[in-house]
Design a protein around this motif. Structure first.
Motif, PDB file in Angstrom:
ATOM      1  N   ASP A 190       0.834  -1.208   0.000  1.00 12.36           N
ATOM      2  CA  ASP A 190       0.000   0.000   0.000  1.00 12.36           C
ATOM      3  C   ASP A 190       0.865   1.254   0.000  1.00 12.36           C
ATOM      4  N   ASP A 192       2.282   1.737  -3.428  1.00 14.69           N
ATOM      5  CA  ASP A 192       1.254   2.236  -4.344  1.00 14.69           C
ATOM      6  C   ASP A 192       1.026   3.737  -4.147  1.00 14.69           C
ATOM      7  N   GLN A 193       1.016   4.180  -2.891  1.00 19.20           N
ATOM      8  CA  GLN A 193       0.816   5.609  -2.621  1.00 19.20           C
ATOM      9  C   GLN A 193       1.931   6.447  -3.235  1.00 19.20           C
ATOM     10  N   SER A 198       4.161   5.437  -5.780  1.00 17.05           N
ATOM     11  CA  SER A 198       4.339   5.265  -7.222  1.00 17.05           C
ATOM     12  C   SER A 198       3.140   5.729  -8.039  1.00 17.05           C
ATOM     13  N   GLN A 199       1.938   5.598  -7.481  1.00 20.17           N
ATOM     14  CA  GLN A 199       0.739   5.935  -8.246  1.00 20.17           C
ATOM     15  C   GLN A 199       0.164   7.305  -7.895  1.00 20.17           C
TER      16      GLN A 199
END
Length: 257
Positions: free
Chosen positions: A20, A23-24, A26-27
């Protein structure tokens, strides 16, 4: 193949947490700073990030050889603050003529105040001296509330990182053979104990694998695991593989001096 197959089942929640965070960053391009992690957790995070160019990883615990450390995950081209890890360095002052502060006593006092272990980094114990590292926001709390360790009255004051007590870890490396990779078998080999004694120590909660107490004597040990046995020190498994003519497993391991 699922990513979870590379790790132990009990590590799944931690892996989900790290995924998670990744993801925070990289996205959604949100920088993230973790709490303190033990070396096993650091290894897992590094493995999950791998060669992901969308996440820049830095790990630091206050000094070069720190065991517990925080991880900073940044998106590309993000400029961190001048003190991105937000660490506090505290010296524990006490009257040495009345006794000394031990590692278990200091850790017990810190955790006894209701603070989570993941907010506290390394504890450094020297002759007539004790220090610890924690997240910056807890510095005023400990300066106000840490007033006793064991039977000693203490006080805290901030110090500079250059004044920390620390030395580089020293490891002694050895080779051996084992009939299996069970925890009791490896403890017997590494610490030169009768297997029954190793089993008794495990049952009493004296053994840890990757900083977690393990009470199953048949717990399966893997390459890269860190093992400790209270009163005997810490070791790490460098490699385990290949069989001798008697079908024993070749083992390479290190013991912390």
């Amino acid at each position: 193949m699922s990513i979870y197959e590379h790790f132990r089942p009990e590590e799944r929640a931690l892996i989900d947490h790290f995924l998670d965070l990744i993801d925070q960053v990289s996205q959604r391009y949100i920088p993230r700073l973790t709490d303190f992690m033990d070396p096993r957790q650091q290894t897992i995070l590094r493995s999950l990030i791998g060669k992901n160019d969308a996440v820049h990883l830095s790990i630091f615990g206050g000094y070069e050889h720190a065991e517990r450390a925080r991880a900073l995950l940044l998106p590309p081209y993000f400029e961190p603050d001048s003190d991105p890890f937000d660490l506090a360095y505290l010296d524990v002052r006490y009257p040495a003529k009345f006794g000394s502060v031990t590692h278990p006593e200091l850790l017990g006092a810190l955790l006894g105040s209701g603070i989570s272990r993941n907010k506290i980094g390394d504890l450094l114990i020297g002759e007539e001296a004790a220090q610890f590292i924690c997240v910056k926001e807890l510095e005023p709390y400990f300066m106000l509330h840490l007033t006793s360790v064991g039977k000693l009255s203490v006080s805290c004051r901030p110090i500079l990182p250059k004044n920390l007590l620390h030395t580089a870890d020293g490891w002694t490396y050895s080779e051996g053979t084992v009939s299996s990779l069970r925890l009791d078998t490896l403890l017997s080999e590494i610490y030169h104990l009768p297997r029954v004694k190793a089993s008794e120590a495990i049952a009493r909660g004296l053994a840890k694998v990757n900083w977690e107490i393990v009470e199953k004597r048949n717990f399966d040990i893997r390459e890269g695991d860190v093992i400790s046995l209270r009163g005997h020190g810490r070791s790490k498994i460098i490699s385990c593989g290949g069989l001798t003519k008697k079908n024993k497993i070749r083992l390479q391991y290190g013991r912390l001096n």
